[in-house]
Design an enzyme around this catalytic site. Sequence first.
Site, PDB file in Angstrom:
ATOM      1  N   GLY A 105       0.824  -1.212   0.000  1.00 46.42           N
ATOM      2  CA  GLY A 105       0.000   0.000   0.000  1.00 46.42           C
ATOM      3  C   GLY A 105       0.855   1.258   0.000  1.00 46.42           C
ATOM      4  CG  ASP A 147      -0.931  -5.676   0.259  1.00 48.68           C
ATOM      5  OD1 ASP A 147      -2.054  -5.710  -0.264  1.00 48.68           O
ATOM      6  OD2 ASP A 147      -0.459  -4.659   0.799  1.00 48.68           O
ATOM      7  CE1 TYR A 156      -9.182   2.579   8.183  1.00 47.07           C
ATOM      8  CE2 TYR A 156      -9.787   4.642   9.257  1.00 47.07           C
ATOM      9  CZ  TYR A 156      -8.828   3.820   8.688  1.00 47.07           C
ATOM     10  OH  TYR A 156      -7.512   4.248   8.622  1.00 47.07           O
ATOM     11  NE  ARG A 168      -6.144   7.600   1.606  1.00 43.16           N
ATOM     12  CZ  ARG A 168      -5.168   6.850   2.096  1.00 43.16           C
ATOM     13  NH1 ARG A 168      -4.805   7.005   3.353  1.00 43.16           N
ATOM     14  NH2 ARG A 168      -4.562   5.940   1.353  1.00 43.16           N
TER      15      ARG A 168
HETATM   16  P1  NAD Z   1      -3.550   1.756   1.597  1.00 37.35           P
HETATM   17  O1  NAD Z   1      -4.950   1.433   1.262  1.00 37.35           O
HETATM   18  O2  NAD Z   1      -2.690   2.375   0.544  1.00 37.35           O
HETATM   19  O3  NAD Z   1      -2.764   0.480   2.128  1.00 37.35           O
HETATM   20  C1  NAD Z   1      -3.380  -0.593   2.768  1.00 37.35           C
HETATM   21  C2  NAD Z   1      -2.721  -1.877   2.290  1.00 37.35           C
HETATM   22  O4  NAD Z   1      -3.281  -2.974   2.998  1.00 37.35           O
HETATM   23  C3  NAD Z   1      -2.957  -2.141   0.802  1.00 37.35           C
HETATM   24  O5  NAD Z   1      -1.781  -2.594   0.206  1.00 37.35           O
HETATM   25  C4  NAD Z   1      -4.018  -3.232   0.803  1.00 37.35           C
HETATM   26  O6  NAD Z   1      -3.995  -4.023  -0.367  1.00 37.35           O
HETATM   27  C5  NAD Z   1      -3.672  -3.990   2.069  1.00 37.35           C
HETATM   28  N1  NAD Z   1      -4.792  -4.721   2.669  1.00 37.35           N
HETATM   29  C6  NAD Z   1      -6.043  -4.253   2.922  1.00 37.35           C
HETATM   30  N2  NAD Z   1      -6.785  -5.203   3.516  1.00 37.35           N
HETATM   31  C7  NAD Z   1      -5.983  -6.302   3.650  1.00 37.35           C
HETATM   32  C8  NAD Z   1      -6.175  -7.602   4.163  1.00 37.35           C
HETATM   33  N3  NAD Z   1      -7.362  -7.986   4.659  1.00 37.35           N
HETATM   34  N4  NAD Z   1      -5.139  -8.475   4.124  1.00 37.35           N
HETATM   35  C9  NAD Z   1      -3.951  -8.109   3.596  1.00 37.35           C
HETATM   36  N5  NAD Z   1      -3.711  -6.891   3.085  1.00 37.35           N
HETATM   37  C10 NAD Z   1      -4.716  -5.991   3.106  1.00 37.35           C
HETATM   38  O7  NAD Z   1      -3.615   2.712   2.888  1.00 37.35           O
HETATM   39  P2  NAD Z   1      -2.451   3.492   3.645  1.00 37.35           P
HETATM   40  O8  NAD Z   1      -2.764   4.936   3.608  1.00 37.35           O
HETATM   41  O9  NAD Z   1      -1.123   3.008   3.215  1.00 37.35           O
HETATM   42  O10 NAD Z   1      -2.724   3.023   5.145  1.00 37.35           O
HETATM   43  C11 NAD Z   1      -1.962   1.980   5.745  1.00 37.35           C
HETATM   44  C12 NAD Z   1      -2.428   1.763   7.177  1.00 37.35           C
HETATM   45  O11 NAD Z   1      -2.285   2.969   7.928  1.00 37.35           O
HETATM   46  C13 NAD Z   1      -3.899   1.345   7.291  1.00 37.35           C
HETATM   47  O12 NAD Z   1      -4.021   0.389   8.305  1.00 37.35           O
HETATM   48  C14 NAD Z   1      -4.595   2.619   7.694  1.00 37.35           C
HETATM   49  O13 NAD Z   1      -5.757   2.369   8.461  1.00 37.35           O
HETATM   50  C15 NAD Z   1      -3.526   3.311   8.527  1.00 37.35           C
HETATM   51  N6  NAD Z   1      -3.716   4.763   8.502  1.00 37.35           N
HETATM   52  C16 NAD Z   1      -3.370   5.492   7.425  1.00 37.35           C
HETATM   53  C17 NAD Z   1      -3.598   6.862   7.419  1.00 37.35           C
HETATM   54  C18 NAD Z   1      -3.207   7.728   6.259  1.00 37.35           C
HETATM   55  O14 NAD Z   1      -3.530   8.931   6.293  1.00 37.35           O
HETATM   56  N7  NAD Z   1      -2.530   7.257   5.238  1.00 37.35           N
HETATM   57  C19 NAD Z   1      -4.221   7.469   8.526  1.00 37.35           C
HETATM   58  C20 NAD Z   1      -4.587   6.673   9.598  1.00 37.35           C
HETATM   59  C21 NAD Z   1      -4.313   5.315   9.594  1.00 37.35           C
HETATM   60  N1  UDP Z   2     -12.790  15.849   0.765  1.00 35.71           N
HETATM   61  C1  UDP Z   2     -13.116  16.808  -0.164  1.00 35.71           C
HETATM   62  N2  UDP Z   2     -12.987  16.505  -1.490  1.00 35.71           N
HETATM   63  C2  UDP Z   2     -12.524  15.304  -1.923  1.00 35.71           C
HETATM   64  C3  UDP Z   2     -12.174  14.319  -0.961  1.00 35.71           C
HETATM   65  C4  UDP Z   2     -12.333  14.622   0.379  1.00 35.71           C
HETATM   66  O1  UDP Z   2     -13.526  17.929   0.179  1.00 35.71           O
HETATM   67  O2  UDP Z   2     -12.423  15.116  -3.144  1.00 35.71           O
HETATM   68  C5  UDP Z   2     -12.907  16.190   2.203  1.00 35.71           C
HETATM   69  C6  UDP Z   2     -13.629  15.160   3.057  1.00 35.71           C
HETATM   70  O3  UDP Z   2     -15.031  15.405   3.044  1.00 35.71           O
HETATM   71  C7  UDP Z   2     -13.010  15.430   4.421  1.00 35.71           C
HETATM   72  C8  UDP Z   2     -11.572  15.841   4.096  1.00 35.71           C
HETATM   73  O4  UDP Z   2     -11.592  16.256   2.723  1.00 35.71           O
HETATM   74  O5  UDP Z   2     -13.659  16.500   5.056  1.00 35.71           O
HETATM   75  C9  UDP Z   2     -10.572  14.722   4.269  1.00 35.71           C
HETATM   76  O6  UDP Z   2     -11.046  13.608   3.558  1.00 35.71           O
HETATM   77  P1  UDP Z   2     -10.205  12.268   3.374  1.00 35.71           P
HETATM   78  O7  UDP Z   2     -11.109  11.292   2.690  1.00 35.71           O
HETATM   79  O8  UDP Z   2      -8.896  12.567   2.764  1.00 35.71           O
HETATM   80  O9  UDP Z   2      -9.866  11.782   4.872  1.00 35.71           O
HETATM   81  P2  UDP Z   2     -10.728  11.649   6.209  1.00 35.71           P
HETATM   82  O10 UDP Z   2     -12.101  12.209   6.014  1.00 35.71           O
HETATM   83  O11 UDP Z   2     -10.763  10.192   6.498  1.00 35.71           O
HETATM   84  O12 UDP Z   2      -9.965  12.447   7.194  1.00 35.71           O
END
Ligand code: NAD
Ligand code: UDP
Length: 338
Positions: A28, A49, A161, A202
């Site tokens: 990911g 993954d 989630y 996002r």
């Molecule tokens: P992402 O979707 O890019 O990565 C998630 C990865 O997990 C992907 O490669 C996906 O294929 C794999 N995956 C999903 N479900 C799976 C399963 N059941 N078994 C095996 N693999 C699985 O998201 P990311 O932004 O890289 O986030 C990674 C982690 O960090 C997640 O757990 C997410 O909840 C956490 N997180 C991320 C953010 C952020 O802003 N990026 C914020 C808060 C928490």
């Molecule tokens: N958002 C937006 N336009 C987009 C995607 C998201 O205005 O095309 C807004 C969404 O409603 C939220 C904020 O941006 O208020 C962050 O959204 P994101 O999905 O990145 O993360 P999260 O809501 O989980 O913090």
Amino acid sequence: MQTSVHSRNYSSHIHQARKRILVAGGAGFLGSHLCEVLLEAGHEVICLDNFSTGLTRNIARLNHSDAFNIVAHDIVLPIELEVDEIYNLACPASPPQYQSDPIHTMKTCVIGSLNLLELAARTGARILQASTSEVYGDPHVHPQVESYWGNVNPFGPRSCYDEGKRCAETLFFDFHKTHHVEIKVVRIFNTYGPRMRPDDGRVVSNFVVQALTGQDITIYGDGSQTRSFCFVDDLIDGLIRMMASSASLTGPVNLGNPREFTIGELAEQVIGLTGSRSKIIHRPLPADDPRQRRPDITLAIRELGWRPNVELASGLMQTIDHFNRLFTRTAPDLAGAI
Ligand code: NAD
Ligand code: UDP
């Protein structure tokens, strides 16, 4: 192994002894950066993954290393491996992605975490959970401190989630109490950067892709809601510091950038940095969209010596470069995915 296309400035905090490290969710956005940094530090890395939101191209460059192995597996099913450390990043993080199959998202958070915790209990591995600021829901306490219990809807569109991640935290702490598993729980706030998918959904990737391809920039609601955006390199440094911290530090520890922006301000920054002529349009605010979010990182500063260094404009430029290269290398229609 090639080095990353954008420059990194990691602390020398990375472990010295070579370890066998499992990165669940390693293909990911965050996971692929973590795999890369762990390999660069000399560790053996197993990237596990199910490729639901992960991409093979994220880890293609790492495949040249003998120390890198890919296991296609869903953490909802048990797994037997011998490892020293486990990072659990496996879970879709984008609202449209985690809401597309909410039951599987919940299973991933709960049954998946349970399977990895059982692996940790059996092998004695230290295990880190990528929890989230979503455990605070639509917060009544601002900025969010780790002691705040949150304000989460148990049956709304985000619940699979938010509640899944809350339950995973509970499991982590109960495995620690019951089976003495060495746990590390971090609550990650909105993190962005290169390797986000163009169709991730996002806000940062949406706005950058829209700006670069001349599509309208879609602000949900009036754009006054806030988020605090952390660049990926800062976040990965925080994860590695947390994993290397003393056994007594279980967390939860907030990891995020405390600079807070409205979504309207983010749109203006992206338009300014890309020089785009896209116009801003407004779409309805999704249900239960949190009004505001900003981490209190006092604990991370004190316990990990960690704080983010990358300013939003600099991180956005690196993200814009990433999407520019992607669209040039592949095809402009990739951008049509959002
Ligand atoms: P992402 O979707 O890019 O990565 C998630 C990865 O997990 C992907 O490669 C996906 O294929 C794999 N995956 C999903 N479900 C799976 C399963 N059941 N078994 C095996 N693999 C699985 O998201 P990311 O932004 O890289 O986030 C990674 C982690 O960090 C997640 O757990 C997410 O909840 C956490 N997180 C991320 C953010 C952020 O802003 N990026 C914020 C808060 C928490
Ligand atoms: N958002 C937006 N336009 C987009 C995607 C998201 O205005 O095309 C807004 C969404 O409603 C939220 C904020 O941006 O208020 C962050 O959204 P994101 O999905 O990145 O993360 P999260 O809501 O989980 O913090």
